[in-house]
Design an enzyme around this catalytic site. Structure first.
Site, PDB file in Angstrom:
ATOM      1  N   GLY A 266       0.606  -1.205  -0.062  1.00 31.09           N
ATOM      2  CA  GLY A 266      -0.228  -0.187  -0.154  1.00 31.09           C
ATOM      3  C   GLY A 266       0.831   1.085   0.268  1.00 31.09           C
ATOM      4  N   SER A 267       2.357   1.093  -0.731  1.00 30.75           N
ATOM      5  CA  SER A 267       3.054   2.065   0.037  1.00 30.75           C
ATOM      6  C   SER A 267       2.167   3.240  -1.006  1.00 30.75           C
ATOM      7  CB  SER A 267       4.008   2.280  -0.589  1.00 30.75           C
ATOM      8  OG  SER A 267       4.458   1.523  -1.927  1.00 30.75           O
TER       9      SER A 267
ATOM     10  N   HIS B 191       2.767   0.326 -12.962  1.00 31.18           N
ATOM     11  CA  HIS B 191       4.029  -0.794 -13.370  1.00 31.18           C
ATOM     12  C   HIS B 191       4.859  -0.216 -13.652  1.00 31.18           C
ATOM     13  CE1 HIS B 191       4.427  -4.723 -14.878  1.00 31.18           C
ATOM     14  NE2 HIS B 191       5.092  -4.100 -15.686  1.00 31.18           N
TER      15      HIS B 191
HETATM   16  C1  GRF Z   1       4.063  -1.016  -7.286  1.00 34.16           C
HETATM   17  O1  GRF Z   1       5.025  -1.521  -7.265  1.00 34.16           O
HETATM   18  C2  GRF Z   1       3.446  -1.275  -8.398  1.00 34.16           C
HETATM   19  O2  GRF Z   1       4.003  -0.328  -9.336  1.00 34.16           O
HETATM   20  C3  GRF Z   1       3.205  -2.642  -8.719  1.00 34.16           C
HETATM   21  O3  GRF Z   1       2.800  -2.972  -7.329  1.00 34.16           O
HETATM   22  C4  GRF Z   1       3.608  -2.623  -6.774  1.00 34.16           C
HETATM   23  C5  GRF Z   1       2.721  -2.348  -5.583  1.00 34.16           C
HETATM   24  O4  GRF Z   1       3.189  -1.164  -4.185  1.00 34.16           O
HETATM   25  N1  GRF Z   1       2.106  -2.669  -9.946  1.00 34.16           N
HETATM   26  P1  GRF Z   1       2.252  -1.015  -3.528  1.00 34.16           P
HETATM   27  O5  GRF Z   1       1.215  -1.811  -2.749  1.00 34.16           O
HETATM   28  O6  GRF Z   1       2.080   0.681  -3.858  1.00 34.16           O
HETATM   29  O7  GRF Z   1       3.086  -0.145  -2.168  1.00 34.16           O
END
Ligand code: GRF
Length: 191
Positions: free
Chosen positions: A15-16, A111
């Site tokens: 969820g960052s 992505h």
């Molecule tokens: C990110 O690297 C995003 O690009 C990919 O999944 C990851 C999710 O990270 N689709 P977070 O959960 O937002 O920390």
């Protein structure tokens, strides 16, 4: 007064990106509102949403007879919260056509590669294996084909010879946290 765009955030994990977007809203850098946070896992993202007092919904795919039923339930929750833009933030499931058709041009994804390069899983690892000198991240509209919709924004990072999957992912993530908010601004028509 024009009302703020209502976001529905879907994620499966850390969820960052959600946190970065939410912090930008709180700081007044993004004129939007998180209407609901939905996860297919009892994820960290959902815990954070709960902490912030945001609407949060956990839906377990196993509780539904089919993938379509599961997706249609999510659509129902999103509609019930009058969501205007769906923000996929680490959502690890492929959306059914019916889901996508329910929100035409209203679903975006981030992505961690410079699409169209390195679609699918482990794009940072794919980039290192390919020996590219530049990697990055992309925000794009979601269409029926995985990681292939029209591109909204991209940001590059340099790949150094000592980069590992972990260090490259961290560099890219820093950029993700910046461009996702920018992309939401673009879609919502803000300057
Ligand atoms: C990110 O690297 C995003 O690009 C990919 O999944 C990851 C999710 O990270 N689709 P977070 O959960 O937002 O920390």
């Amino acid at each position: 007064m024009v009302s703020k765009i209502k976001l529905g955030v879907l994620g499966s994990g850390r969820g960052s990106n959600f946190l970065a977007i939410y912090n930008n809203i709180l700081a007044g850098r993004l004129d939007a509102e998180v209407a609901v946070v939905i996860s297919d896992k009892p994820s960290k993202m959902l815990e954070k949403a709960k902490e912030f007092g945001l609407e949060n919904v956990y839906l377990n795919p196993k509780d539904f007879p089919s993938k379509l039923d599961f997706d249609l339930e999510i659509v129902k929750v999103l509609k019930a919260h009058q969501v205007e833009l769906i923000v996929l933030a680490g959502y690890m499931r492929i959306l059914s056509e019916q889901f996508i058709n329910s929100f035409p041009n209203k679903i975006i994804n981030i992505h961690p590669s410079l699409l169209p390069a390195f679609k699918g899983l482990h794009p940072q690892r794919q980039a290192l294996e390919a020996g590219v000198k530049e990697a990055g991240c992309t925000v794009h509209f979601v269409t029926f084909e995985l990681d292939s919709g029209p591109i909204l924004l991209q940001e590059k990072v340099n790949v150094d010879e000592h980069d590992t999957e972990e260090s490259l992912s961290a560099k890219i993530l820093e950029k993700e946290h910046i461009i996702y908010t920018k992309a939401i601004r673009m879609v919502s028509g803000e300057k």
